[in-house]
Write a protein that holds these residues in place. Structure first.
Motif, PDB file in Angstrom:
ATOM      1  N   LYS A   1       0.719  -1.111   0.034  1.00 42.24           N
ATOM      2  CA  LYS A   1      -0.021   0.065  -0.009  1.00 42.24           C
ATOM      3  C   LYS A   1       0.909   1.362  -0.195  1.00 42.24           C
ATOM      4  N   MET A   2       2.048   1.336   0.876  1.00 42.30           N
ATOM      5  CA  MET A   2       2.886   2.531   0.943  1.00 42.30           C
ATOM      6  C   MET A   2       3.509   2.706  -0.403  1.00 42.30           C
ATOM      7  N   ALA A   3       3.981   1.582  -1.013  1.00 44.54           N
ATOM      8  CA  ALA A   3       4.820   1.727  -2.159  1.00 44.54           C
ATOM      9  C   ALA A   3       3.860   2.047  -3.238  1.00 44.54           C
ATOM     10  N   SER A   4       2.942   1.417  -3.599  1.00 47.77           N
ATOM     11  CA  SER A   4       1.777   1.809  -4.783  1.00 47.77           C
ATOM     12  C   SER A   4       1.302   3.168  -4.480  1.00 47.77           C
ATOM     13  N   ALA A   5       0.980   3.789  -3.257  1.00 49.30           N
ATOM     14  CA  ALA A   5       0.571   5.207  -3.105  1.00 49.30           C
ATOM     15  C   ALA A   5       1.399   6.036  -3.676  1.00 49.30           C
ATOM     16  N   ALA A   6       2.959   5.864  -3.430  1.00 50.77           N
ATOM     17  CA  ALA A   6       4.014   6.414  -3.848  1.00 50.77           C
ATOM     18  C   ALA A   6       4.246   6.712  -5.283  1.00 50.77           C
ATOM     19  N   GLY A   7       3.601   5.824  -5.853  1.00 52.81           N
ATOM     20  CA  GLY A   7       3.677   5.708  -7.317  1.00 52.81           C
ATOM     21  C   GLY A   7       4.661   4.769  -7.823  1.00 52.81           C
ATOM     22  N   LEU A   8       5.337   3.931  -7.050  1.00 46.25           N
ATOM     23  CA  LEU A   8       6.052   2.602  -7.244  1.00 46.25           C
ATOM     24  C   LEU A   8       5.517   1.534  -7.518  1.00 46.25           C
ATOM     25  N   GLN A   9       5.959   0.487  -8.105  1.00 46.01           N
ATOM     26  CA  GLN A   9       5.422  -0.668  -8.905  1.00 46.01           C
ATOM     27  C   GLN A   9       5.697  -1.929  -8.078  1.00 46.01           C
ATOM     28  N   PRO A  10       5.134  -2.546  -6.958  1.00 45.32           N
ATOM     29  CA  PRO A  10       5.237  -3.609  -6.385  1.00 45.32           C
ATOM     30  C   PRO A  10       5.331  -4.781  -7.535  1.00 45.32           C
ATOM     31  N   HIS A  11       6.057  -5.481  -7.511  1.00 43.23           N
ATOM     32  CA  HIS A  11       6.354  -6.972  -8.211  1.00 43.23           C
ATOM     33  C   HIS A  11       6.350  -8.012  -7.190  1.00 43.23           C
ATOM     34  N   ALA A  51      -0.416  -4.065  -6.101  1.00 48.32           N
ATOM     35  CA  ALA A  51       0.800  -4.588  -6.733  1.00 48.32           C
ATOM     36  C   ALA A  51       0.496  -4.421  -8.175  1.00 48.32           C
ATOM     37  N   HIS A  52       1.467  -4.296  -8.960  1.00 48.57           N
ATOM     38  CA  HIS A  52       1.546  -4.079 -10.456  1.00 48.57           C
ATOM     39  C   HIS A  52       1.650  -5.373 -11.147  1.00 48.57           C
ATOM     40  N   HIS A  53       2.474  -6.266 -10.556  1.00 49.03           N
ATOM     41  CA  HIS A  53       3.179  -7.610 -11.366  1.00 49.03           C
ATOM     42  C   HIS A  53       3.219  -8.816 -10.304  1.00 49.03           C
TER      43      HIS A  53
END
Length: 497
Positions: free
Chosen positions: A340-350, A381-383
């Motif tokens: 949640k933290m990573a995606s909210a900042a615009g990062l893409q969790p794989h 999560a993106h991938h």
């Protein structure tokens, strides 16, 4: 000296061998060619010493046996160095014989986690001359070159043979050199432009490896726990300088750092600030391996500003019992909060995960699938990627499976640890269910909820092209798992007859 650092052809109807980087081994119908950072560093280091070095990767370069034989015959190396892995180690034993038959007197060294776990076996079962047990193949290969050319004593971690063929045990490996003493990998010598991953974003795509291998370094399934007694890394400033070199000399637009998990804390803050101050963030996107418990509200925004994009994160399982057995030191809450933290900042969790643990129940596997579904469908999560559990020889997980009698076949049938079988360990699920479950994870990509999130995030032609190539990669994974199920079914029918 003439030194050949190589990956000989590995021909199989199963597909293309994903051998480099010594982590998971798979046969791919849609191949990935991962840049072998440490062998590339070894080739660079030996060349910087004034020796003649030839690099040939017949897998990535798609060279045939006749082409490889011609290279060996023309170059006539004094020393040949090869990376291996459990599913192909017996093949490499035969290749050692082939090379020695072509160039009598040449010395051959093998390295990789399988070798690190049991060097004596390879020295006794083949004509190989040296086995490297530590993960710093570059420093160890330099020691072998010094031994052969100058008569210096072999350093720790290197096993060898006497003239009569008896095995000489090496002392336990100790890391004694700074990684910053190494020259930057020569991307021209090692044909770095040939290596790619399906999830590359922009070309040119280049690899770095700031650390060896993971700051945590305890996960029992990980091959690299066998080769690295301690974690070491270059400074953030050193890595930033390498990035600048890759941008200026090779036009890099996407860089992936293959450290097992990039360090957090002050190291990470310094790297982000270096990337911002040097304007690296304006020229490349940066991807890396990371851990869920490294995320903070502060560093995710700094990472995004610095140009970080994709972060590969190991879930492995949603079952806390499994996570505890794997000694991963992670909780379900940390996984969800980190995403949640990573995606909210615009990062893409794989996300990466595995199914088919010997103690795993069917409900455990579904729990992992449900967690992945939640994270993907909610846009956190993106991938993702999913694999079947492989207890590679030498790892703590292998020893546990062997001690408990969980391996379905003779543990020395190394070629069977290649993911072409639904499961090589006994589980609560049958073999067909294990591979079917692994395939279910990739179907999350085609769910309307996930596709809607992806379409909302499209911001450029690069994003659209990336999505198009992602579809090809996903289809390749689905075909790979369908092939495994088909081969297993054929074997079951044949055995019934």
């Amino acid at each position: 000296m003439r030194v050949l650092v190589c990956y000989p052809p590995i021909e199989s109807a199963k597909g293309s061998a994903m051998l480099t980087q010594n982590r998971q081994f798979q046969w791919f119908t849609e191949p990935s060619y991962l840049y072998p950072c440490i062998p590339a560093s070894a080739a660079t280091l030996i060349r910087s010493m004034g020796h003649e070095v030839v690099w040939v990767d017949c897998i990535a370069e798609r060279k045939s046996w006749s082409q490889f034989d011609r290279i060996v015959d023309d170059f006539k190396p004094d020393l040949v160095a090869m990376e291996t892995k459990s599913p192909v180690v017996r093949t490499h034993w035969k290749i050692v014989d082939r090379i020695k038959g072509m160039v009598p007197g040449t010395k051959v060294v093998l390295f990789g986690d399988h070798i690190a776990g049991n060097p004596r076996e390879t020295l006794e079962e083949s004509k190989v001359d040296f086995c490297i047990t530590g993960g710093d193949y570059d420093f160890s290969l330099r020691s072998i070159v010094w031994f052969l050319s100058e008569g210096k004593a072999l350093e720790s971690g290197i096993w060898s043979k006497n003239d009569d063929g008896t095995v000489v045990e090496g002392a336990p490996y100790k890391s004694q050199y700074s990684l910053e003493s190494l020259p930057y990998m020569d991307r021209d010598l090692t044909n770095a432009h040939l290596y790619f991953e399906k999830w590359k974003y922009r070309l040119p795509f280049m690899w770095t490896m700031a650390g060896r291998d993971c700051p945590y370094g305890k996960c029992t399934f990980c091959s690299w726990t066998v080769t690295y007694p301690k974690f070491s890394t270059v400074s953030p400033e050193h890595l930033a300088t390498e990035m600048e070199m890759l941008i200026e000399r090779h036009g890099a637009k996407n860089i992936f750092d293959d450290t097992g998990a990039l360090p957090t804390g002050n190291w990470l803050i310094r790297l982000c600030n270096e990337m911002i101050d040097r304007k690296i963030n304006e020229k490349v996107v940066f991807d890396c391996n990371f851990r869920f418990d490294y995320f903070t509200e502060k560093n995710v925004h700094l990472m995004k500003k610095a140009g970080f994009r994709k972060l590969i994160l190991g879930i492995e399982s949603a079952s806390e019992r499994t996570i505890d057995i794997l000694d991963k030191s992670l909780t379900r809450e940390q996984i969800i909060e980190g995403c949640k933290m990573a995606s909210a900042a615009g990062l893409q969790p794989h996300l990466t995960m595995m199914v088919g643990y010997p103690w795993e129940t069917k409900e455990d596997a579904y729990e992992t699938l449900r967690l992945a579904k939640y994270l993907m469908h909610e846009g956190y999560a993106h991938h993702l990627q999913a694999t079947v559990v492989m207890p590679y020889p030498g790892t703590p997980l292998f020893k546990l499976c062997q001690d408990m009698g969980w391996i379905r076949f003779d543990p020395r049938d190394y070629d069977r640890y290649d993911m072409t079988e639904p499961a090589c360990v006994l589980t609560d699920m049958d073999q067909e269910q294990v591979v079917q479950m692994a395939g279910q994870f990739y179907k999350l990509y085609v769910h309307p909820k996930f596709l809607m999130h992806q379409l909302r995030n499209l911001q450029s032609v690069d994003d659209l092209d990336y999505m198009r190539r992602g579809v090809t990669a996903i289809w390749g994974h689905i075909k790979d798992f369908a092939s495994i199920r088909g081969e297993h079914g054929a074997r079951e029918i044949a055995s019934a007859k």
